[in-house]
Structures are given as structure tokens and as C-alpha cells.
Design a protein around this motif. Structure first.
Motif, PDB file in Angstrom:
ATOM      1  N   TYR A 119       6.460  12.863 -11.104  1.00 38.22           N
ATOM      2  CA  TYR A 119       7.696  13.434 -10.576  1.00 38.22           C
ATOM      3  C   TYR A 119       7.902  13.040  -9.118  1.00 38.22           C
ATOM      4  O   TYR A 119       6.942  12.882  -8.352  1.00 38.22           O
ATOM      5  N   ALA A 120       9.164  12.913  -8.747  1.00 41.74           N
ATOM      6  CA  ALA A 120       9.537  12.762  -7.344  1.00 41.74           C
ATOM      7  C   ALA A 120       9.615  14.165  -6.760  1.00 41.74           C
ATOM      8  O   ALA A 120      10.659  14.820  -6.791  1.00 41.74           O
ATOM      9  N   GLU A 121       8.476  14.628  -6.277  1.00 41.02           N
ATOM     10  CA  GLU A 121       8.390  15.974  -5.726  1.00 41.02           C
ATOM     11  C   GLU A 121       7.257  16.002  -4.704  1.00 41.02           C
ATOM     12  O   GLU A 121       6.394  15.118  -4.685  1.00 41.02           O
ATOM     13  N   ASP A 122       7.253  17.025  -3.874  1.00 41.64           N
ATOM     14  CA  ASP A 122       6.285  17.115  -2.789  1.00 41.64           C
ATOM     15  C   ASP A 122       5.336  18.281  -3.031  1.00 41.64           C
ATOM     16  O   ASP A 122       5.670  19.429  -2.721  1.00 41.64           O
ATOM     17  N   PRO A 123       4.148  18.039  -3.586  1.00 45.40           N
ATOM     18  CA  PRO A 123       3.217  19.135  -3.865  1.00 45.40           C
ATOM     19  C   PRO A 123       2.832  19.929  -2.624  1.00 45.40           C
ATOM     20  O   PRO A 123       2.549  21.125  -2.722  1.00 45.40           O
ATOM     21  N   GLU A 124       2.805  19.274  -1.466  1.00 43.51           N
ATOM     22  CA  GLU A 124       2.412  19.966  -0.246  1.00 43.51           C
ATOM     23  C   GLU A 124       3.555  20.775   0.360  1.00 43.51           C
ATOM     24  O   GLU A 124       3.373  21.438   1.378  1.00 43.51           O
ATOM     25  N   ASN A 125       4.705  20.729  -0.268  1.00 42.63           N
ATOM     26  CA  ASN A 125       5.857  21.506   0.199  1.00 42.63           C
ATOM     27  C   ASN A 125       6.435  22.296  -0.967  1.00 42.63           C
ATOM     28  O   ASN A 125       7.636  22.248  -1.249  1.00 42.63           O
ATOM     29  N   GLY A 126       5.542  22.983  -1.676  1.00 42.83           N
ATOM     30  CA  GLY A 126       5.984  23.839  -2.770  1.00 42.83           C
ATOM     31  C   GLY A 126       6.543  23.094  -3.958  1.00 42.83           C
ATOM     32  O   GLY A 126       7.320  23.653  -4.729  1.00 42.83           O
ATOM     33  N   PHE A 127       6.195  21.813  -4.109  1.00 43.99           N
ATOM     34  CA  PHE A 127       6.671  20.979  -5.214  1.00 43.99           C
ATOM     35  C   PHE A 127       8.191  20.815  -5.205  1.00 43.99           C
ATOM     36  O   PHE A 127       8.805  20.597  -6.246  1.00 43.99           O
ATOM     37  N   LEU A 128       8.785  20.900  -4.045  1.00 44.56           N
ATOM     38  CA  LEU A 128      10.229  20.689  -3.980  1.00 44.56           C
ATOM     39  C   LEU A 128      10.558  19.252  -4.384  1.00 44.56           C
ATOM     40  O   LEU A 128       9.854  18.311  -3.999  1.00 44.56           O
ATOM     41  N   PRO A 129      11.615  19.059  -5.167  1.00 46.02           N
ATOM     42  CA  PRO A 129      12.015  17.688  -5.529  1.00 46.02           C
ATOM     43  C   PRO A 129      12.254  16.849  -4.287  1.00 46.02           C
ATOM     44  O   PRO A 129      12.763  17.330  -3.271  1.00 46.02           O
ATOM     45  N   SER A 130      11.869  15.591  -4.368  1.00 49.15           N
ATOM     46  CA  SER A 130      12.028  14.657  -3.253  1.00 49.15           C
ATOM     47  C   SER A 130      13.063  13.620  -3.665  1.00 49.15           C
ATOM     48  O   SER A 130      12.850  12.866  -4.611  1.00 49.15           O
ATOM     49  N   ILE A 131      14.171  13.585  -2.984  1.00 51.52           N
ATOM     50  CA  ILE A 131      15.248  12.684  -3.368  1.00 51.52           C
ATOM     51  C   ILE A 131      15.397  11.572  -2.338  1.00 51.52           C
ATOM     52  O   ILE A 131      14.912  11.675  -1.210  1.00 51.52           O
ATOM     53  N   GLY A 132      16.058  10.501  -2.739  1.00 50.63           N
ATOM     54  CA  GLY A 132      16.297   9.400  -1.822  1.00 50.63           C
ATOM     55  C   GLY A 132      15.993   8.056  -2.449  1.00 50.63           C
ATOM     56  O   GLY A 132      15.741   7.934  -3.654  1.00 50.63           O
ATOM     57  N   ALA A 133      16.007   7.014  -1.623  1.00 52.57           N
ATOM     58  CA  ALA A 133      15.825   5.645  -2.095  1.00 52.57           C
ATOM     59  C   ALA A 133      14.356   5.340  -2.361  1.00 52.57           C
ATOM     60  O   ALA A 133      13.473   5.784  -1.628  1.00 52.57           O
ATOM     61  N   LEU A 134      14.099   4.571  -3.406  1.00 46.94           N
ATOM     62  CA  LEU A 134      12.753   4.114  -3.739  1.00 46.94           C
ATOM     63  C   LEU A 134      12.530   2.767  -3.047  1.00 46.94           C
ATOM     64  O   LEU A 134      12.599   1.709  -3.663  1.00 46.94           O
ATOM     65  N   GLU A 135      12.287   2.816  -1.760  1.00 44.20           N
ATOM     66  CA  GLU A 135      12.124   1.586  -0.993  1.00 44.20           C
ATOM     67  C   GLU A 135      10.877   0.822  -1.433  1.00 44.20           C
ATOM     68  O   GLU A 135      10.838  -0.404  -1.395  1.00 44.20           O
ATOM     69  N   HIS A 136       9.861   1.551  -1.793  1.00 45.41           N
ATOM     70  CA  HIS A 136       8.617   0.950  -2.289  1.00 45.41           C
ATOM     71  C   HIS A 136       8.230   1.722  -3.545  1.00 45.41           C
ATOM     72  O   HIS A 136       7.977   2.923  -3.512  1.00 45.41           O
ATOM     73  N   PHE A 137       8.188   1.043  -4.683  1.00 44.95           N
ATOM     74  CA  PHE A 137       7.930   1.709  -5.965  1.00 44.95           C
ATOM     75  C   PHE A 137       7.067   0.794  -6.816  1.00 44.95           C
ATOM     76  O   PHE A 137       7.540  -0.186  -7.378  1.00 44.95           O
ATOM     77  N   VAL A 138       5.776   1.091  -6.855  1.00 41.18           N
ATOM     78  CA  VAL A 138       4.822   0.261  -7.576  1.00 41.18           C
ATOM     79  C   VAL A 138       3.994   1.147  -8.491  1.00 41.18           C
ATOM     80  O   VAL A 138       3.265   2.027  -8.022  1.00 41.18           O
ATOM     81  N   LEU A 139       4.115   0.919  -9.785  1.00 37.21           N
ATOM     82  CA  LEU A 139       3.315   1.628 -10.756  1.00 37.21           C
ATOM     83  C   LEU A 139       2.043   0.824 -11.006  1.00 37.21           C
ATOM     84  O   LEU A 139       1.887  -0.283 -10.503  1.00 37.21           O
ATOM     85  N   PRO A 140       1.095   1.363 -11.752  1.00 43.62           N
ATOM     86  CA  PRO A 140      -0.210   0.703 -11.907  1.00 43.62           C
ATOM     87  C   PRO A 140      -0.088  -0.768 -12.262  1.00 43.62           C
ATOM     88  O   PRO A 140       0.761  -1.167 -13.061  1.00 43.62           O
ATOM     89  N   PRO A 141      -0.951  -1.599 -11.670  1.00 45.31           N
ATOM     90  CA  PRO A 141      -0.870  -3.043 -11.898  1.00 45.31           C
ATOM     91  C   PRO A 141      -1.274  -3.445 -13.300  1.00 45.31           C
ATOM     92  O   PRO A 141      -1.921  -2.690 -14.024  1.00 45.31           O
ATOM     93  N   ALA A 142      -0.912  -4.672 -13.663  1.00 36.16           N
ATOM     94  CA  ALA A 142      -1.128  -5.158 -15.023  1.00 36.16           C
ATOM     95  C   ALA A 142      -2.600  -5.200 -15.400  1.00 36.16           C
ATOM     96  O   ALA A 142      -2.951  -5.055 -16.567  1.00 36.16           O
ATOM     97  N   ASP A 143      -3.482  -5.352 -14.411  1.00 36.67           N
ATOM     98  CA  ASP A 143      -4.892  -5.465 -14.774  1.00 36.67           C
ATOM     99  C   ASP A 143      -5.502  -4.129 -15.175  1.00 36.67           C
ATOM    100  O   ASP A 143      -6.666  -4.058 -15.546  1.00 36.67           O
ATOM    101  N   MET A 144      -4.707  -3.048 -15.101  1.00 40.94           N
ATOM    102  CA  MET A 144      -5.177  -1.769 -15.618  1.00 40.94           C
ATOM    103  C   MET A 144      -4.817  -1.593 -17.082  1.00 40.94           C
ATOM    104  O   MET A 144      -5.162  -0.606 -17.711  1.00 40.94           O
ATOM    105  N   VAL A 145      -4.093  -2.531 -17.635  1.00 38.32           N
ATOM    106  CA  VAL A 145      -3.653  -2.450 -19.025  1.00 38.32           C
ATOM    107  C   VAL A 145      -4.559  -3.322 -19.883  1.00 38.32           C
ATOM    108  O   VAL A 145      -4.698  -4.512 -19.647  1.00 38.32           O
ATOM    109  N   THR A 146      -5.175  -2.720 -20.882  1.00 34.74           N
ATOM    110  CA  THR A 146      -5.969  -3.471 -21.843  1.00 34.74           C
ATOM    111  C   THR A 146      -5.167  -3.566 -23.132  1.00 34.74           C
ATOM    112  O   THR A 146      -4.850  -2.560 -23.750  1.00 34.74           O
ATOM    113  N   GLY A 147      -4.803  -4.770 -23.535  1.00 35.32           N
ATOM    114  CA  GLY A 147      -3.987  -4.907 -24.735  1.00 35.32           C
ATOM    115  C   GLY A 147      -2.509  -4.820 -24.402  1.00 35.32           C
ATOM    116  O   GLY A 147      -2.094  -4.849 -23.248  1.00 35.32           O
ATOM    117  N   ASP A 148      -1.703  -4.677 -25.429  1.00 42.32           N
ATOM    118  CA  ASP A 148      -0.252  -4.610 -25.306  1.00 42.32           C
ATOM    119  C   ASP A 148       0.155  -3.190 -24.947  1.00 42.32           C
ATOM    120  O   ASP A 148      -0.120  -2.261 -25.706  1.00 42.32           O
TER     121      ASP A 148
END
Length: 691
Positions: A345-374
């Protein structure tokens, strides 16, 4: 089989349906709001139609506009996804009346299960065990209070038309009932247009168990085993898994049989979920599991069921909607391995889990080498844990205030529960998002927690372990060294690029002795999270540094990272000879660096810290943490309030947030009325301290 399908939804569920539909050779049609004009689901579809403004009521929730889009594009079928119009019986009827295929259950089934009180009565008639409580028509406050007193505290107030934890309140004492009732009714009206509630006994050690069911037009109903969704925060699911830990064969047989009876009682067709609550005080027992409600749609957590059964539930939805029988018989549906899903989630756990809105200037999910198989094929984890990522956003996009803040689902399938939890925790630690905040580090902590690893979970787990799961980040030694190196390394690069002896940090007098031609010691000032430190570094002549820690030099080395961002750098900090290097990733950000580690992201400023004593005590102003609407004013200007007492309540991103008095005092002013829209950081009220 129809040839085209329109998905009346957005985000990751729209992308998810499109993947299967396109694999089946169907033409795909998206609808979107003005806020989603560049969203991935729009780009992924063969054709897309603008519905209207960002507000869901004027776009995704406007059934007439969706039907007009279907007509204009020649769509033959409509898939509603989940949320929005997915459980709207009137819309389902309108789709059928327009001569289109509705990819969902019959409208009568939706209505039968749409109201929690009526559904419970129906389940009692079908022989399905239900939680003790009150589901009566009399909704007067006095009657509801009397029923709660009769049931005995704690009780749970639930909106009859609710879902996703909306309109739900736990009440531990009779004196708190009136306020909790008013809040639940208000949220029920706001979220579902229905303020009615029911009351249930509150189970003190509850587990949330749900069973995936599927029916077809030929009278067949099957189950695809159970999921455990007990890891919740404020009744919102956080991590789901399949199968349920501690579920023995006898209990599984009882709960899945009850789920099938429940679906048969409403002549169910398509994908649905029967949700149960279990008393886990003595483990899972067949006679201690009760029906809660039915979700007449595909669930967010459906990928874990797909993983352990090898079934594409969306493909089944499409085929059953076209009149085909369910592809497998009950005895052909098994359980293979273990699957877990974490909701990012786009939220801030250290601020009561309030939703965090705005631009995703940097958005990187786990890299391909963490995937085994398809990653699209999670049914065989024999070669190692498999990863699937479902998302509906991308770098450069935006998390909007108008929609749910979930930005991705991270799903792992492994041979054992331990392996699934280990790999999913590592996946969460690899998430990088900035400047929007996420719950990635919080998810990793949940998955690593000894109680979770042992399967000792219930719906109160997060609240009970909050101190551990939400421990605040501090600028520890290795983090400070990494930040100092990141800032200094970037300063050196800029200086060389400008071919000048002037450092860009000339304004920072604490950064002394910085020269490119000799290894002078540098004093690097740092500020992060309210903390201020100075770290000493000495260039080693090889693009690295020695940082002083407890009087001893510590080697610190930056090097280029890998991935889509050429500006990534990794910083390795070796604190002791017998300890493995600690790695951080960072992005330069003017006179600061954004550091990533273990799912966390934080900005460390390299300019001089503010003068001591500059910080002032709170001024008593209550400011909106994000754009929203005022929904309640528990007190008025001139009234005395105690520290922690609610002064004003706003609703944002489908959540209520109470702003409380920061100290004992008097409400000096209230700037808005109920119903007013407020902007982020707007001063809503001011509390003056008592003399």
C-alpha cells in the motif's frame, strides 16, 4: 464464447483480467477516469473509453456511462473486477437487459448475500453455522444498545451493507457504544448508502478463514479450498495465505462443505468467497467456525488460491459466464505447496498508516533475479519459490486521493509455509518507492515475526505486536555512514562534472577539508527524521572512504548499482571484520540522498542542522494530513478538551481519521463545517493550552 470483454474497473484488477482475456484471444476494452488517462490498464487494453472526472461517482460508479462505453465499442461482455460496481445487483440486471454477458453471479444471488443481516438468516435456514448476534429490523439506538448489553461485551458493530472493514467498530464497554454506533452508521452511509448495522459477539481470539467457491449454470458448485486472511489492520487484510495454517482434514472438510451449502442456497454462479470467523483459542476446530458473510465477486487475494490449485480463476469466470461447465470436478482440485500474498500500500506506517498520495518518481518492485520460473505460472514451486507481482501503476504515475491506495500485490508460492514466508519477506525488503511512502518494511517485519513464522496468528496480531512491527527508524551507525558516503560521493561527482575546485556544498561550513587532490578528513552533517549527526570520512584514494566509528576507521565503498536507473548506487558498510557488509541503495536528491534498505526509504539531508532550540512546541493547530472531507465535529469552539480527545473527523480515501487534541486545553477555533472539503495541511481547528 464471446469475442470481447470490457472491464468496468481500474488498476491491477483490470490489468489482471486483461492478461487472461488476451491469452484467450478476446478483444479487451478499458474504461477510465480523467485521473487515469495514462494508467497502465488503459495502455494495456485494445481500446479505452473515457468515463468522466476523477471522482468515482462520476466515472467508475456510473453504470449508465459504463454501458454506453460497452455499446460504443461493441463489447459483448462486462467483467466488474472487485469494488465499484462488482456487487451492484441493479447494474448486473442492466448489463443483462442490454443484451450483454454479465461476468458475475445472478443479481438475485448478489441481493441475497449483499446485506449481512438477511444473509445470516438465509444461512441459518441452510444449516450453515453463524456467529451469535442481532440482525433485527429495529435500528433505534435504544434497541441496538439493549441488544449489545444482552449479547455481552465486547461486541462488534457491522454495517449490513459493508465490506473491507468499512462501517465496523469493536466496542468493549457499554459507555462507548453510542459513539461507536454513530461512527459505524456514518461510515456505512458514506461508503454504501446504507446506515443500518447488525451486532455480533466479539470473538476474543478470532481467525479469518475464507473458502473460494465456484458455481456454473449447470447446477454445479465446487470449492477451491481455504485461505487464511487473519493478518489484518483495522479489519483490512494485510497478508493472506493458502492453505490456512493449523487446518486439519476434518476441519477443512467441515468448513468447505458449509461453504458449498451456502453457495447452493443462493443458486450461485461464478467466483465467490464464503467468509468464516473461527475461535482460535484452542486451535482450529470444526465446531468453532461460523459464517460471517459472502463476497459475490472475485477477491483481491485470489492469486494465492490460483497458486496452490493451478487454476486461473479469471479464465473460469469467463468460461462459466459463456455457459461452459466448470473445467474440473471437486476431486480433481488439490492443494500444492503454500502461497502467500502481501498487499503493498501507498501508506505511511510511521504516521498512523495514513494513505500517501503523489507521484511515483521512483518505483521499483523486486528485480527479475528474485523470480524463479515464469511469474505467471505459480503452480509448480519444486525448483524454488516463485514470485508473481500484480500491479496497476508504474514509475512516473501517480497515487491519487480518489482511489484505494493499494499499488501492488506481491505473491509467492513455495513448497512449504516457511519457504513462502522467507521469500516474501525478502521480496518486500527489495521494494523501492519514492517519494510516496509504502508499508513494505512493515510487511517484511510481519513476515519475519516469530509468532507469524510459527503460524500463531489471529486478527489482533498486528495490534498486539505493534511495538515491534512499528518500531521507529533511527539513523544508526551503518545508516549514517552510508548516507555520508552517498552525499559526499555525489558532491565529488558534481564537482568533477563542473570542472571546478568549488564544492557545491560551499554553504555547509561543517564540511571542512574537502579537496579532490588529497585525502583530508571530511565532517559531513546529516539530518534525517528529526535527528542530526556529523560523520567523519577520509577518502582512501580509490573512490572509497574510511569512516570513523567509535574511534576506529570503518571501510565504506560506493559502487554503481544495476537496474533501470543509471543513477542508482549501492553503498557497502563493513562495521566489523566478522560481520557481512551492509548494503544500501541510494538516489541523489540535490543536497540530500534517498536511501533504500529493507523496504524502507528515507531522505537524508546533508546541509547544516538547524540551530539548537529552533524547534518550537506544538502550536495546537490541527492540520489535515491529506485532502478529504469533514464528516464529524465532536466538539465546538469554546469547549474544553483533554489530550487525545477527538476534535474533528475527516474522511479521505475511504477512511475516517480523527484529529485529536495535542494537550489539555480549549478549542479556540474550528475553521470548517461537516461536509466541507479540505486540502492537505489545511488548519482545521486550533486548541489553546490552559493557562
Amino acid at each position: 464464447m464471446f469475442k470481447s470483454v470490457l472491464v468496468a474497473n481500474r488498476g491491477e484488477i483490470a490489468c489482471r483480467v486483461f492478461r487472461t482475456a488476451r491469452a484467450m484471444g478476446l478483444r479487451t476494452i478499458a474504461v477510465y477516469s480523467e485521473a487515469d488517462a495514462r494508467a497502465p490498464h488503459v495502455q494495456m487494453a485494445d481500446e479505452a473509453v473515457l468515463l468522466g472526472p476523477a471522482q468515482a461517482s462520476e466515472s467508475y460508479l456510473d453504470g449508465a456511462k459504463v454501458l454506453a462505453a460497452a455499446k460504443a465499442t461493441g463489447a459483448e461482455a462486462i467483467h466488474p473486477g472487485y469494488g465499484f460496481l462488482s456487487e451492484n445487483a441493479d447494474f448486473a440486471e442492466a448489463v443483462k437487459a442490454a443484451g450483454l454477458v454479465w461476468i458475475g453471479p445472478p443479481p438475485a444471488s448478489i441481493r441475497a448475500m449483499g446485506l449481512k443481516d438477511a444473509a445470516k438468516k438465509l444461512m441459518i435456514e441452510a444449516g450453515v453455522p453463524v456467529t451469535p448476534g442481532y440482525q433485527g429490523e429495529d435500528q433505534s439506538a435504544d434497541t441496538l444498545r439493549a441488544e449489545a448489553d444482552r449479547i455481552g461485551y465486547p461486541v462488534l458493530i457491522k454495517a449490513v451493507a459493508g465490506g473491507g472493514g468499512k462501517g465496523m467498530r469493536r466496542v468493549d464497554r457499554a459507555e462507548d457504544f453510542a459513539d461507536a454506533l454513530a461512527s459505524a452508521q456514518r461510515e456505512g452511509q458514506s461508503s454504501f448508502g446504507d446506515p443500518r448495522v447488525l451486532i455480533e459477539t466479539y470473538i476474543t481470539r478470532p481467525r479469518h478463514i475464507e473458502v473460494q467457491v465456484f458455481g456454473d449454470t449447470h447446477g454445479t458448485v465446487v470449492h477451491l479450498n481455504e485461505r487464511d486472511c487473519s493478518l489484518q489492520r483495522r479489519h483490512q487484510k494485510v497478508i493472506e495465505e493458502a492453505p490456512a495454517p493449523g487446518m486439519d482434514a476434518k476441519t477443512r472438510e467441515a468448513v468447505t462443505a458449509a461453504a458449498v451449502r451456502a453457495a447452493q442456497a443462493v443458486n450461485y454462479e461464478g467466483a465467490g468467497t464464503i467468509e468464516f470467523i473461527a475461535d482460535a483459542s484452542d486451535g482450529l476446530k470444526a465446531d468453532r467456525i461460523w459464517f460471517m458473510e459472502m463476497n459475490t465477486r472475485l477477491q483481491v487475494e485470489h492469486p494465492v488460491t490460483e497458486a496452490i490449485t493451478g487454476v486461473d480463476l479469471v479464465e473460469w469466470q469467463l468460461r462459466v459466464a459463456a455457459g461452459e461447465p466448470i473445467p474440473l470436478k471437486q476431486d480433481e482440485i488439490g492443494i500444492h505447496g503454500w502461497a502467500m500474498e502481501a498487499r503493498l500500500y501507498a501508506e505511511d506506517p510511521e504516521n498512523g498508516f495514513l494513505p500517501s498520495i503523489g507521484a511515483l518518481e521512483h518505483f521499483v518492485l523486486p528485480p527479475a533475479d528474485m523470480v524463479t520460473g515464469d511469474p505467471e505460472d505459480l503452480d509448480d514451486p519444486a525448483e524454488g519459490p516463485l514470485l508473481r507481482v500484480d500491479t496497476g501503476v508504474e514509475e512516473g504515475g501517480e497515487v491519487s486521493q480518489f482511489y484505494d491506495p493499494m499499488i501492488a500485490k506481491l505473491i509467492v508460492h513455495a513448497e512449504t509455509r516457511e519457504a513462502a514466508a522467507d521469500h516474501l519477506a525478502e521480496v518486500c525488503r527489495e521494494v523501492e518507492v519514492w517519494p510516496v511512502r509504502t508499508n513494505a518494511a512493515f510487511l517484511a517485519r510481519c513476515l519475519d515475526h516469530p509468532r507469524f513464522v510459527a503460524g500463531d496468528v489471529d486478527t489482533a496480531f498486528i495490534a498486539a505486536e505493534e511495538d515491534t512491527l512499528l518500531a521507529p527508524w533511527t539513523l544508526d551507525d551503518d545508516g549514517a555512514l552510508a548516507a555520508a558516503v552517498a552525499l559526499t560521493h555525489e558532491a565529488r561527482k558534481r564537482t568533477l562534472a563542473e570542472e571546478s575546485a568549488e564544492t557545491p556544498w560551499a554553504t555547509a561550513p561543517e564540511l571542512v577539508g574537502f579537496r579532490l587532490n588529497r585525502p583530508a578528513t571530511l565532517a559531513v552533517p546529516l539530518r534525517a527524521g528529526g535527528e542530526a549527526r556529523v560523520v567523519e570520512l577520509t577518502p582512501d584514494g580509490r573512490d572509497g572512504y574510511a569512516g570513523m566509528l567509535d574511534g576506529e576507521p570503518v571501510p565504506v565503498q560506493p559502487w554503481p548499482g544495476s537496474g533501470p536507473h543509471e543513477s542508482w548506487y549501492r553503498t557497502s558498510v563493513t562495521l566489523t571484520p566478522d560481520r557481512a557488509p551492509v548494503s544500501y541503495r541510494y538516489l541523489p536528491d540535490d543536497h540530500a540522498a534517498v536511501l533504500f534498505r529493507d523496504g524502507r526509504a528515507w531522505r537524508v539531508d546533508g546541509r547544516p542542522a538547524a540551530a539548537a532550540g529552533a524547534a518550537e512546541a506544538g502550536d495546537g493547530a490541527l492540520r489535515a494530513p491529506m485532502p478529504g472531507k469533514v464528516v464529524a465535529l465532536p466538539v465546538k469552539a469554546g469547549e474544553t478538551v483533554a489530550k487525545g480527545q477527538a476534535v474533528i473527523v475527516i474522511e479521505a480515501m475511504k477512511m475516517e481519521q480523527a484529529l485529536t487534541a495535542p494537550f489539555d486545553g480549549v478549542v479556540e477555533s474550528v475553521s470548517f463545517r461537516v461536509g466541507d472539503q479540505v486540502g492537505a495541511d489545511a488548519t482545521l481547528a486550533v486548541v489553546a493550552a490552559k493557562d
